[in-house]
Write an enzyme that holds these catalytic residues in place. Structure first.
Site, short mmCIF file in Angstrom:
data_model
loop_
_atom_site.label_atom_id
_atom_site.label_comp_id
_atom_site.label_asym_id
_atom_site.label_seq_id
_atom_site.Cartn_x
_atom_site.Cartn_y
_atom_site.Cartn_z
N TYR A 1 6.68 -12.02 -3.28
CA TYR A 1 5.58 -12.73 -2.65
C TYR A 1 5.96 -14.14 -2.23
CZ TYR A 1 1.92 -9.38 -3.87
OH TYR A 1 1.12 -8.28 -3.96
N ASP B 1 1.10 -5.75 -8.98
CA ASP B 1 0.03 -5.53 -8.00
C ASP B 1 -0.24 -4.04 -7.88
OD1 ASP B 1 -1.77 -6.13 -5.85
OD2 ASP B 1 -0.20 -5.50 -4.45
N ASP C 1 9.16 3.26 -10.91
CA ASP C 1 8.77 4.58 -10.36
C ASP C 1 8.32 5.52 -11.48
OD1 ASP C 1 11.41 4.56 -11.26
OD2 ASP C 1 12.21 5.76 -9.61
N ASP D 1 -3.66 -1.64 -9.65
CA ASP D 1 -4.61 -0.83 -8.87
C ASP D 1 -4.59 0.61 -9.40
OD1 ASP D 1 -5.28 -2.95 -7.09
OD2 ASP D 1 -5.33 -1.57 -5.38
N LYS E 1 13.16 -2.47 -11.95
CA LYS E 1 13.92 -1.48 -11.17
C LYS E 1 15.40 -1.83 -11.35
CE LYS E 1 14.21 1.96 -8.26
NZ LYS E 1 13.85 3.36 -8.60
C1 IPM Z 1 -4.40 -8.72 -5.71
C2 IPM Z 1 -4.33 -8.66 -4.20
C3 IPM Z 1 -3.51 -9.83 -3.65
C4 IPM Z 1 -2.09 -9.66 -4.17
C5 IPM Z 1 -3.48 -9.97 -2.11
C6 IPM Z 1 -4.83 -9.96 -1.51
C7 IPM Z 1 -2.74 -11.21 -1.72
O1 IPM Z 1 -3.85 -7.42 -3.79
O2 IPM Z 1 -4.82 -9.76 -6.25
O3 IPM Z 1 -4.08 -7.74 -6.37
O4 IPM Z 1 -1.31 -8.88 -3.60
O5 IPM Z 1 -1.76 -10.32 -5.15
MN MN Z 2 -3.72 -5.97 -5.40
#
Ligand code: IPM
Ligand code: MN
Ligand code: NAD
Length: 363
Positions: free
Chosen positions: A141, A245, A221, A249, A189
């Site tokens: 990032y 990240d 992975d 999710d 990784k």
């Molecule tokens: C998160 C989001 C952010 C990230 C984006 C919107 C910059 O996906 O907070 O998980 O990738 O960190």
């Molecule tokens: Mn995210």
């Protein structure tokens, strides 16, 4: 207890869910006689439109002067063709960087009450309780160089870490593990990437300071599969920015919905609190957003910025109780509404608030 909270609601469902989080905090303040002062500032797409930049100077100054920042979400389809440094998401990355928090805590646990609505079988998720520690200020990032050279039809980003950046986030993860089930899984990784080899060697070095913690390493992975197959085996999981990240999710599936996941970013000048989900343009403005991730984020403010553990726990208990009583937002019901009551964003917020009140007043 006095707390100045800056609310940067942002875009899409950001304002809808932060409204509910703020309302719960106001309820807690009223019951306990605390003074929580809320102010608002623009970030993301709404700031691009009104101020010409995703992070206006006034927002940044207000954030740095506050005790805690509560962020909704940023981003919208109308900004998708902008360069990364002009997009709403750039405002979020800039505020993260300026506030300086490098350890993003993302708890994910399975609510028994949601087992019936989960795509995973109850016996797989029952009791799962994971605390992800996502490194937030380094890796792909923020690594330089980064560029899209349009003339050359070539683009590059850089995954870069210093040993110090890895050690400081690893140390926080180990410390958190000492207060939990004393297990730490580091995800990398290292079979391909030098940066992951540095990551793994550093985690092993920091591990020497914590002889009571059982350490394991997984490749990212394989980890994405283990999380779905055997989520109960993991306690604290520490990982690189992008891997964190993605895996967090994914962990929304364990919890029941991405809309359930809170986060707190610590280690910097001012803590930053944001639900894990995004601005969800597909459901924005329809009252369909699940506010629980934002409400549980409010609980993390109480825990990490106000030292109000009992109140934080009361919010978490209230969420559980409301789910137990069969109340669901549509993302949780997943079309299976038998015996359940499906609520809008504001109705769910009100239910949790009402329950928090009952729990705290009778405590
Ligand atoms: C998160 C989001 C952010 C990230 C984006 C919107 C910059 O996906 O907070 O998980 O990738 O960190
Ligand atoms: Mn995210
Ligand atoms: P998203 O998290 O916004 O949505 C993914 C899916 O989950 C969608 O179907 C959405 O409807 C659903 N969802 C998310 N939150 C929900 C909630 N609270 N209740 C019910 N359903 C929910 O991810 P995306 O669609 O990939 O991204 C949309 C925008 O949000 C993009 O611009 C992205 O960059 C941004 N984003 C911002 C943040 C942040 O500000 N912290 C985080 C992630 C994504």
């Amino acid at each position: 207890m006095k707390l100045n909270i800056l609310v940067t609601a942002g875009d899409g469902i950001g304002p809808e869910v932060t409204n509910e989080a703020v309302a719960v905090l106001k309820e807690v303040a009223a019951i306990g006689g605390h003074t929580f002062a809320f102010s608002e500032a623009r970030i993301g797409g709404v700031a691009i439109v009104q101020d010409g930049t995703p992070l206006p100077a006034a927002t940044l100054a207000a954030a740095l002067a506050s005790d805690a920042v509560l962020l909704g979400a940023v981003g919208g389809n109308e900004f998708n063709s902008l360069a990364p440094d002009k997009r709403p998401e750039a405002g979020l990355l800039q505020i993260r960087s300026a506030l300086g928090g490098f350890a993003n805590l993302r708890p994910a646990f399975a609510f028994k009450e949601l087992a019936v609505n989960s795509p995973l079988r109850p016996e797989v998720i029952d009791g799962a309780d994971i605390l992800f520690v996502r490194e937030l200020l380094g890796g792909l990032y923020f690594g330089q160089p980064r560029e899209w050279d349009k003339a050359a039809n070539e683009a590059w980003n850089t995954m870069r870490y210093t040993k110090g950046e890895v050690a400081r986030v690893a140390r926080i993860a180990f410390q958190l593990a000492t207060k939990r089930r004393k297990k730490l899984c580091s995800v990398d990784k290292a079979n391909v990437l030098e940066v992951s080899q540095l990551w793994r060697a550093t985690v092993n070095e920091v591990a020497q300071e914590f002889p009571g913690i059982a350490v394991e390493h997984q490749y990212v992975d394989a980890m994405s599969m283990h999380l779905m197959n055997r989520p109960r085996d993991f306690d604290v999981v520490v990982t690189e920015n992008l891997f964190g990240d993605i895996l967090t999710d994914e962990s929304g599936v364990i919890t029941g919905s991405l809309g359930m996941l809170p986060s707190a970013t610590i280690g910097g000048k001012v803590n930053l609190y944001e639900p894990v989900h995004g601005s969800a343009p597909d459901i924005a403005g329809k009252g369909l957003a699940n506010p629980i991730g934002a409400i549980l984020t409010a609980a993390l403010i109480l825990r990490h910025s106000a030292d109000l553990e009992a109140e934080a726990a009361a919010i978490e208990a209230a969420v559980r109780k409301v789910l137990e009583q069969g109340f669901r937002t549509p993302d949780l019901a997943r079309g299976n509404t038998q015996g359940l009551t499906v609520l809008s964003t504001t109705q769910m917020g009100a239910k949790v608030r009402e329950t928090v009140k009952t729990l705290l007043v009778h405590a």
